[in-house]
Design an enzyme around this catalytic site. Structure first.
Site, mmCIF file in Angstrom:
data_model
loop_
_atom_site.group_PDB
_atom_site.id
_atom_site.type_symbol
_atom_site.label_atom_id
_atom_site.label_comp_id
_atom_site.label_asym_id
_atom_site.label_seq_id
_atom_site.Cartn_x
_atom_site.Cartn_y
_atom_site.Cartn_z
ATOM 1 N N HIS A 13 51.253 20.209 -11.788
ATOM 2 C CA HIS A 13 50.160 20.376 -12.730
ATOM 3 C C HIS A 13 48.827 20.113 -12.046
ATOM 4 O O HIS A 13 48.660 19.114 -11.364
ATOM 5 C CB HIS A 13 50.376 19.426 -13.904
ATOM 6 N N ASP B 248 40.902 37.877 -0.755
ATOM 7 C CA ASP B 248 40.865 39.174 -0.096
ATOM 8 C C ASP B 248 41.110 38.973 1.400
ATOM 9 O O ASP B 248 41.280 37.842 1.865
ATOM 10 C CB ASP B 248 39.551 39.899 -0.371
ATOM 11 N N HIS C 96 31.087 32.761 -5.120
ATOM 12 C CA HIS C 96 31.783 32.912 -3.842
ATOM 13 C C HIS C 96 31.565 31.667 -2.985
ATOM 14 O O HIS C 96 32.493 31.186 -2.327
ATOM 15 C CB HIS C 96 31.274 34.163 -3.121
ATOM 16 N N TRP D 215 34.942 40.276 -2.372
ATOM 17 C CA TRP D 215 34.928 39.078 -3.201
ATOM 18 C C TRP D 215 36.056 39.060 -4.227
ATOM 19 O O TRP D 215 35.927 38.484 -5.304
ATOM 20 C CB TRP D 215 33.579 38.878 -3.884
ATOM 21 N N ASN E 272 38.527 37.246 -4.890
ATOM 22 C CA ASN E 272 39.100 35.928 -4.645
ATOM 23 C C ASN E 272 39.243 35.211 -5.978
ATOM 24 O O ASN E 272 38.283 35.129 -6.740
ATOM 25 C CB ASN E 272 38.190 35.124 -3.712
#
Length: 157
Positions: free
Chosen positions: A20, A28, A91, A114, A116
């Site tokens: 948890h 990427d 980012h 980006w 991600n």
């Protein structure tokens, strides 16, 4: 081999260690992964969204953070009904902070800029809090169970 399961032994093993609030960062191809990170490099293929689709079937997620507005719509569709909450993350935040907190970083072969996404692992809110357990869930779990029952489309906070 089992159909519809993760065959990549390193990835399957890493996911089995999640608890948890552990963070899984799916990146990427060009994301700067810290040298000390638990890195699973899928490299050539698949795309970020392909990896996220597999993970959606494999782990419970309570929070999704991303910094790619166009990818967000695909994530909404993918995580509808999961009870996950969405949070925006720049980012810079993903590179500077979250990458160092992540238990696992999975690098996809995506050249989508980006693309991600950080997933915060959770528990199954129905399995842990049953009538037989006699334990009442915290309000956050009650809310997640209701979002799952209502098949709520996640919105970006």
């Amino acid at each position: 081999m089992k159909p519809d399961s993760i065959l990549h032994p390193e990835l399957a093993g890493a996911l089995a260690t999640l608890g948890h609030t552990d963070i899984v960062l799916v990146t990427d191809d060009g994301f700067p992964i810290p040298s000390q990170a638990k890195r699973i490099d899928l490299g050539f293929w698949p795309s970020t969204i392909d990896v996220l689709e597999i993970l959606r079937q494999t782990i419970f997620v309570e929070e999704v953070r991303d910094c790619h507005p166009q990818l967000y719509q695909a994530l909404q569709e993918l995580y509808t009904g999961s009870g996950a909450e969405f949070r925006a993350a720049s980012h810079e935040t993903l590179c500077r902070d979250i990458a160092y907190e992540a238990k696992i970083i999975i690098r996809s072969g995506s050249f989508n800029p980006w693309a991600n996404v950080a997933l915060v692992a959770s528990t199954d809110p129905f399995a842990w809090f049953t009538d037989a357990s006699g334990v009442q869930p915290l309000p956050a779990y009650v809310a997640r169970r209701q979002r799952i029952r209502d098949n709520v489309v996640p919105v970006l906070n």
